[in-house]
Design a protein around this motif. Structure first.
Motif, PDB file in Angstrom:
ATOM      1  N   LEU A 100     -59.582   5.909 -23.547  1.00 55.92           N
ATOM      2  CA  LEU A 100     -59.661   6.868 -22.575  1.00 55.92           C
ATOM      3  C   LEU A 100     -59.913   8.260 -22.918  1.00 55.92           C
ATOM      4  O   LEU A 100     -60.377   9.075 -22.431  1.00 55.92           O
ATOM      5  CB  LEU A 100     -58.117   7.222 -22.194  1.00 55.92           C
ATOM      6  CG  LEU A 100     -56.845   6.267 -21.795  1.00 55.92           C
ATOM      7  CD1 LEU A 100     -55.041   6.912 -21.451  1.00 55.92           C
ATOM      8  CD2 LEU A 100     -57.503   5.357 -20.322  1.00 55.92           C
ATOM      9  N   SER A 101     -60.567   7.923 -24.413  1.00 59.93           N
ATOM     10  CA  SER A 101     -60.721   9.517 -25.239  1.00 59.93           C
ATOM     11  C   SER A 101     -62.001   9.145 -24.843  1.00 59.93           C
ATOM     12  O   SER A 101     -62.489  10.201 -24.133  1.00 59.93           O
ATOM     13  CB  SER A 101     -60.598   9.318 -26.674  1.00 59.93           C
ATOM     14  OG  SER A 101     -60.006   9.308 -26.977  1.00 59.93           O
ATOM     15  N   ARG A 102     -63.106   7.768 -25.023  1.00 57.25           N
ATOM     16  CA  ARG A 102     -63.995   8.312 -24.199  1.00 57.25           C
ATOM     17  C   ARG A 102     -64.487   8.381 -22.766  1.00 57.25           C
ATOM     18  O   ARG A 102     -65.430   8.821 -22.583  1.00 57.25           O
ATOM     19  CB  ARG A 102     -64.700   6.683 -24.298  1.00 57.25           C
ATOM     20  CG  ARG A 102     -64.485   5.845 -25.553  1.00 57.25           C
ATOM     21  CD  ARG A 102     -65.409   4.193 -25.530  1.00 57.25           C
ATOM     22  NE  ARG A 102     -65.408   3.616 -26.941  1.00 57.25           N
ATOM     23  CZ  ARG A 102     -65.932   2.562 -26.800  1.00 57.25           C
ATOM     24  NH1 ARG A 102     -66.480   2.152 -26.215  1.00 57.25           N
ATOM     25  NH2 ARG A 102     -66.267   2.441 -27.985  1.00 57.25           N
ATOM     26  N   ALA A 103     -63.324   7.880 -21.864  1.00 53.50           N
ATOM     27  CA  ALA A 103     -64.062   8.314 -20.427  1.00 53.50           C
ATOM     28  C   ALA A 103     -63.569   9.632 -20.191  1.00 53.50           C
ATOM     29  O   ALA A 103     -64.730  10.691 -19.804  1.00 53.50           O
ATOM     30  CB  ALA A 103     -62.492   7.784 -19.348  1.00 53.50           C
ATOM     31  N   ALA A 104     -62.218  10.510 -20.634  1.00 47.94           N
ATOM     32  CA  ALA A 104     -63.040  12.015 -20.687  1.00 47.94           C
ATOM     33  C   ALA A 104     -64.285  12.716 -21.241  1.00 47.94           C
ATOM     34  O   ALA A 104     -64.580  13.212 -21.061  1.00 47.94           O
ATOM     35  CB  ALA A 104     -61.626  12.159 -22.115  1.00 47.94           C
ATOM     36  N   ILE A 105     -64.236  12.250 -22.659  1.00 49.39           N
ATOM     37  CA  ILE A 105     -65.706  12.926 -23.136  1.00 49.39           C
ATOM     38  C   ILE A 105     -66.564  12.308 -21.909  1.00 49.39           C
ATOM     39  O   ILE A 105     -67.618  13.738 -21.278  1.00 49.39           O
ATOM     40  CB  ILE A 105     -66.375  12.407 -23.987  1.00 49.39           C
ATOM     41  CG1 ILE A 105     -65.213  12.820 -25.217  1.00 49.39           C
ATOM     42  CG2 ILE A 105     -67.852  12.659 -24.660  1.00 49.39           C
ATOM     43  CD1 ILE A 105     -65.614  11.583 -26.743  1.00 49.39           C
ATOM     44  N   ALA A 106     -66.373  11.680 -21.248  1.00 52.32           N
ATOM     45  CA  ALA A 106     -67.962  11.635 -20.805  1.00 52.32           C
ATOM     46  C   ALA A 106     -67.474  12.031 -18.982  1.00 52.32           C
ATOM     47  O   ALA A 106     -68.481  12.372 -18.482  1.00 52.32           O
ATOM     48  CB  ALA A 106     -68.177   9.663 -19.967  1.00 52.32           C
ATOM     49  N   ALA A 107     -66.344  12.174 -18.279  1.00 52.21           N
ATOM     50  CA  ALA A 107     -65.969  13.004 -17.170  1.00 52.21           C
ATOM     51  C   ALA A 107     -66.391  14.504 -17.483  1.00 52.21           C
ATOM     52  O   ALA A 107     -66.186  15.356 -16.425  1.00 52.21           O
ATOM     53  CB  ALA A 107     -64.549  12.668 -16.720  1.00 52.21           C
ATOM     54  N   GLY A 108     -66.162  14.857 -18.878  1.00 49.95           N
ATOM     55  CA  GLY A 108     -66.936  16.082 -18.467  1.00 49.95           C
ATOM     56  C   GLY A 108     -65.498  17.172 -19.390  1.00 49.95           C
ATOM     57  O   GLY A 108     -65.541  18.127 -19.576  1.00 49.95           O
ATOM     58  N   ALA A 109     -64.629  16.598 -20.073  1.00 51.66           N
ATOM     59  CA  ALA A 109     -64.004  17.577 -21.076  1.00 51.66           C
ATOM     60  C   ALA A 109     -63.917  17.910 -22.308  1.00 51.66           C
ATOM     61  O   ALA A 109     -65.041  17.757 -22.179  1.00 51.66           O
ATOM     62  CB  ALA A 109     -62.675  16.682 -21.611  1.00 51.66           C
ATOM     63  N   ASP A 110     -62.951  19.070 -22.439  1.00 58.16           N
ATOM     64  CA  ASP A 110     -64.167  20.331 -23.027  1.00 58.16           C
ATOM     65  C   ASP A 110     -63.504  20.074 -24.924  1.00 58.16           C
ATOM     66  O   ASP A 110     -63.039  20.348 -25.645  1.00 58.16           O
ATOM     67  CB  ASP A 110     -63.599  21.936 -22.877  1.00 58.16           C
ATOM     68  CG  ASP A 110     -64.417  22.006 -22.419  1.00 58.16           C
ATOM     69  OD1 ASP A 110     -65.836  21.965 -22.073  1.00 58.16           O
ATOM     70  OD2 ASP A 110     -63.623  23.167 -20.593  1.00 58.16           O
ATOM     71  N   GLY A 111     -61.622  18.779 -24.762  1.00 59.34           N
ATOM     72  CA  GLY A 111     -62.443  18.608 -26.215  1.00 59.34           C
ATOM     73  C   GLY A 111     -60.179  17.374 -26.121  1.00 59.34           C
ATOM     74  O   GLY A 111     -60.742  16.611 -24.477  1.00 59.34           O
ATOM     75  N   LEU A 112     -59.919  16.553 -26.792  1.00 61.65           N
ATOM     76  CA  LEU A 112     -58.953  15.600 -26.843  1.00 61.65           C
ATOM     77  C   LEU A 112     -57.920  16.596 -28.010  1.00 61.65           C
ATOM     78  O   LEU A 112     -57.839  17.273 -28.743  1.00 61.65           O
ATOM     79  CB  LEU A 112     -59.747  14.653 -27.603  1.00 61.65           C
ATOM     80  CG  LEU A 112     -60.163  14.250 -26.865  1.00 61.65           C
ATOM     81  CD1 LEU A 112     -61.357  12.975 -27.768  1.00 61.65           C
ATOM     82  CD2 LEU A 112     -59.784  13.165 -25.777  1.00 61.65           C
ATOM     83  N   MET A 113     -56.563  16.173 -27.364  1.00 64.25           N
ATOM     84  CA  MET A 113     -55.516  15.706 -28.433  1.00 64.25           C
ATOM     85  C   MET A 113     -54.668  14.535 -28.954  1.00 64.25           C
ATOM     86  O   MET A 113     -54.328  14.347 -28.155  1.00 64.25           O
ATOM     87  CB  MET A 113     -54.555  17.075 -27.584  1.00 64.25           C
ATOM     88  CG  MET A 113     -53.148  16.942 -28.575  1.00 64.25           C
ATOM     89  SD  MET A 113     -52.321  18.425 -28.258  1.00 64.25           S
ATOM     90  CE  MET A 113     -51.350  18.914 -26.975  1.00 64.25           C
ATOM     91  N   ILE A 114     -54.536  14.429 -29.852  1.00 66.03           N
ATOM     92  CA  ILE A 114     -54.508  13.257 -30.223  1.00 66.03           C
ATOM     93  C   ILE A 114     -53.327  13.037 -31.043  1.00 66.03           C
ATOM     94  O   ILE A 114     -53.320  14.363 -32.313  1.00 66.03           O
ATOM     95  CB  ILE A 114     -55.441  12.249 -30.754  1.00 66.03           C
ATOM     96  CG1 ILE A 114     -56.973  12.180 -29.198  1.00 66.03           C
ATOM     97  CG2 ILE A 114     -55.210  10.978 -31.468  1.00 66.03           C
ATOM     98  CD1 ILE A 114     -58.653  11.608 -30.195  1.00 66.03           C
TER      99      ILE A 114
END
Lengths: 338, 338, 338, 338
Positions: free
Chosen positions: C282-296
């Motif tokens: 899901l983190s990989r997909a988020a980056i590829a889709a254009g997200a500006d960050g992650l909260m883990i």
């Protein structure tokens, strides 16, 4: 399988239930709690009918512990399945793009689009001859003529073809089709699934709009149980409360399916998005999440398309998209087919 | 139909779009706003393909103002449709109960249940010969033998029979069936719907698990457009986020459908509930909300049922339920058929 | 805004409605169709109450053409907003990872986790002091003591801190907090949103479990309208019919939000997944889709965690994940903060 | 509680897990199956944290057998709770109607509506002083002045009043309020729920738009656990995929709640419908399904209402509706309060 008994269930009826299970060659683990009593059924429970157990008057609830699918289950088939069609592979690191118009409309259209998507890097040509439309007043596809035009485009370009079947009685007309697609609305058309289980062609099975992943795998199981082991699963967006987009692409379906089953999993960003501008980010996400391929709608003139024009890329847009996707497939260490 | 143009759309392309609409015999009302320009299309827009309009590069959005269904639309057919079958009526104040087992299992079963539900006040006998099951390993119905047993039960009791069709190629075997049921999973099996549009039997069309009311009416439209005017709609619970029950009975579907269409609307509380104890309150609610009938699963021995035992009433439970429902149908001023 | 009138609406009442609109400084475009009449309202319609218009007896339906949010709308604010906190940037190509335990449990826990996630590349430390728990019997957080431990960890590592607020009366205790988080269940706690609109700290606003993207942006609008322009949006999975995972990460929310608003968008894969094994895809997909960050969520000992242990990575898993994510952020041409 | 172990879990770690459970005073039933091993936990499992168990590396899955709520559970409190307020009763056969405008707007409005709904048979007066609105630009309520006008209307008519609280810091201003309403968006505002658990006023708790019945009962549990036993539950429609109505009234919530809890259950047809014409059929269905009351929006001039005009009955419509509902409450053998 766990059977939870009602409090104060009469001892005699509980004993009868246990004997019934034992008669099905199941071993019973009995667990007497304070507020509830639990039976653990051990053995081959795939054929135990949960509904029937639930109907028993002493039973409060029934829960399955193991998955109800076997042939599709990675637990019993740990290696990834690779579906090979006309020399192209899908699954286990082989990545394929299927592209083409929503519906087959004419010979020049198919020739133009087929040549273009091949040049851009697609491995398969898609196109609908029989179209499932919500409205009886919408264009329903060219039918037999559509299949004929697909064959001609295949002959001209060498691209294997993918097209949707609507009913098992059409199978005889699909001899020249390379991958038979089952649409989202037919995911639980069980007579069709059974017929496909006995044919010798790969099947691309799309998830229904509001079907669970378990239901998708049970539909795959219908095909596999019939003897056809070449099933490709396709996530194409699910129906939720959100209204600002047509469907919500369930990106988590990719890792969940990869864990639960050995079958290849592809993504259809076009139907999920319902527009063209989201196809690129969704395709990127699909590759990053681990999908084995993409199915993308491409048209030579989207604004004149007889079907799904709003979500069809034009040929140049697809060519540009493929440039980007090639880098990404390589980054993931996968091998692009085509 | 309203077409919202993109801000700064080139004048020349907008004029071309307007000419395209005019070529389809539509009149255009042009409304120039500050942040957006709107075209109102006037005329017969049922055949305008929204997707195609959306694909136009100057178009930001398209909204339908009028419903896309015509034959099913109360606006064009204000009187309630009454479906009459073997002397029993459904709709416009006539209320009918359809009862019987989930699946036809044996001759004694059908004889026993048919006689019992008739005595309790059911107007129709139901029973499945072809069963759409999620698992390929579940009982799939007696098929042809099941149809034969239904006919025998009809002959013995005089109750007209309702049973589910799975595919259009089965139609020839349904000559003795009085109402043909289309199951929830086949609500958008358009080839089946088209075939039913050309047959001379009433069709009971169940709403799909996650289909909108508009989609249900569009599926009815497929049958009506073929010339078959005897369609009965059935709400049987929808799929939502809630997990403590199997489906959520959409009670608001009754008033919404009554407002939008002239077709009769019945409720299937058995499939909505997935258990027996909710059938009574849901049936009461259905009658109070204005439904034209109920379809209820009844079995001579639910805990041995080959299908849906958990939601099947036994014959005594059904007899008791009918006592209560008769009072309620009378309270509403409707006429119970049977 | 489009107002669709009822057929046969009395002329006099329609004229009154038009005068009412004109009294609100709106220009009216009148479009008389065959089956319906349409009013197009032109001007500042953001303050027109759709419900009130719908309540008028001559009105059949009302549709908004433009979005009801202004300050959050990219149309009026085309440049990406960059939220800068303690020298770290989020948005417009700047990518930040927020990591830490679900709940603050003890000083050694916070010190250990903070040092570890900093070393792995996180830009911010998260940790809950006040925990919104479904059950009153679950651990509710260390409260004031939790805030104190967060401050200590910030002092020790230099990592700015992110923590959740539950009520506007807690604001005074949040002076040392760097980003105030509004949880999914409070997304429409409008009193809290108003209070945050008047504070001078960045707000991380999580999308509610079943809230639309438009509702999320309207909640952001509450904060922006109060004068606080530093809002970060967070998608964390939505509630659907699917039961095999806890929530469905709505990956399409990333491109949709990027198109509709200028605010940064981050993804919380931990809450979407509800398990650890899906966080990586899901983190990989988020980056590829254009997200500006992650909260883990990261915990020093997940199986002893007082909250959300099942979805918490241990420190080594997070370190490994960050290695992979760094390559991906670079591949996308973004700049990792930390 | 059932704990399903992973296949091939190391014996030593399983023994440690069992010792951990035993240290919590739980007895363990061990059930060794072919493909999985199951632990049945017996004892007081309400405090076992499922998430923490799930985080254990040898655990594949955890399922709760018993409900996580106690004080709200009918199992431990078989008699129906009757909430009595100012001489009016709700629950156990006592049926009450709460009526009034969405928002308090002025003294003449409240006086007029209060006198009218009392004459028509309402038992309580509703009216919002603090309004949770999706848009910051919508009318937010008269606030303190609204509470004052409600008190005046109560004094004038003798009708007890029901109004919504937004935050626990408002409690001091609610001394003259007879039933405190928690709105759907605050159903999981746990700080508010805790505060209400310590107040001495009945609480009307509305189900959130996409909250499960179990979550609703857990929120009630927060209030009950604090010592406040007077909780009334309210179903007001849930969010689904359907777009033609605002919310789907979950009629099955009535029998499910009646089975699971002893608390009274009322229905809000106004918010479920979002229009006036569905209020009558939904109210009828609610009574037939077993609800203990209704909450209905009534306005003296719906088309000028500052909030929710489209779903507000005018006073005559409400009077007519009550005539019908009185017959229905009597038919069900319930006693109308008022």
């Amino acid at each position: 399988m766990i059977v939870i008994l009602k409090p104060q269930a009469p001892e005699q009826k509980v004993q009868q239930l246990i004997r019934d299970f034992e008669a099905q060659d199941l071993k019973i683990h009995f667990s007497q709690g304070e507020s509830s009593t639990i039976l653990g059924l051990v053995g081959d429970v795939a054929h135990v009918d949960m509904e029937q157990v639930l109907a028993n008057e002493v039973v409060a609830d029934v829960r399955r512990i193991s998955e109800p699918y076997k042939a599709a289950n990675r637990r019993f088939h740990p290696q990834d399945t690779v579906v090979e069609v006309c020399g192209r592979k899908i699954g286990a690191g082989y990545f394929a793009v299927i592209a083409g118009p929503c519906s087959v409309e004419s010979q020049p259209q198919m020739e133009t689009v087929a040549a273009s998507v091949k040049a851009s890097g697609a491995a398969f040509l898609r196109g609908g001859a029989f179209k499932p439309r919500t409205s009886p007043y919408s264009f329903q596809g060219l039918e037999a003529e559509g299949l004929h035009l697909l064959s001609a485009a295949k002959k001209a370009t060498g691209l294997p073809i993918v097209t949707e079947i609507m009913s098992e009685d059409q199978l005889d007309d699909f001899t020249d089709v390379d991958i038979i697609q089952v649409g989202a609305r037919n995911m639980q058309n069980f007579r069709l699934l059974k017929a496909l289980g006995h044919c010798d062609k790969p099947v691309l099975l799309k998830r229904g709009l509001a079907n669970t992943i378990e239901e998708l795998l049970m539909s795959a199981e219908y095909i596999l149980a019939g003897g056809n082991e070449r099933v490709i699963l396709c996530e194409r967006g699910i129906r939720t409360f959100e209204t600002c987009i047509r469907n919500n692409l369930d990106i988590s379906a990719v890792p969940v399916l990869k864990r639960q089953t050995h079958l290849p999993v592809i993504i259809d960003p076009s139907h999920a998005a319902g527009n063209t501008w989201m196809i690129e980010p969704l395709s990127r996400a699909a590759i990053a999440a681990g999908a084995d391929g993409l199915m993308i709608e491409v048209h030579n003139n989207p604004k004149e398309a007889l079907c799904d024009g709003a979500q069809s890329l034009d040929m140049q847009q697809f060519a540009d998209l493929m440039q980007d996707l090639k880098r990404r497939v390589a980054f993931e260490g996968r091998e692009l087919q085509g």
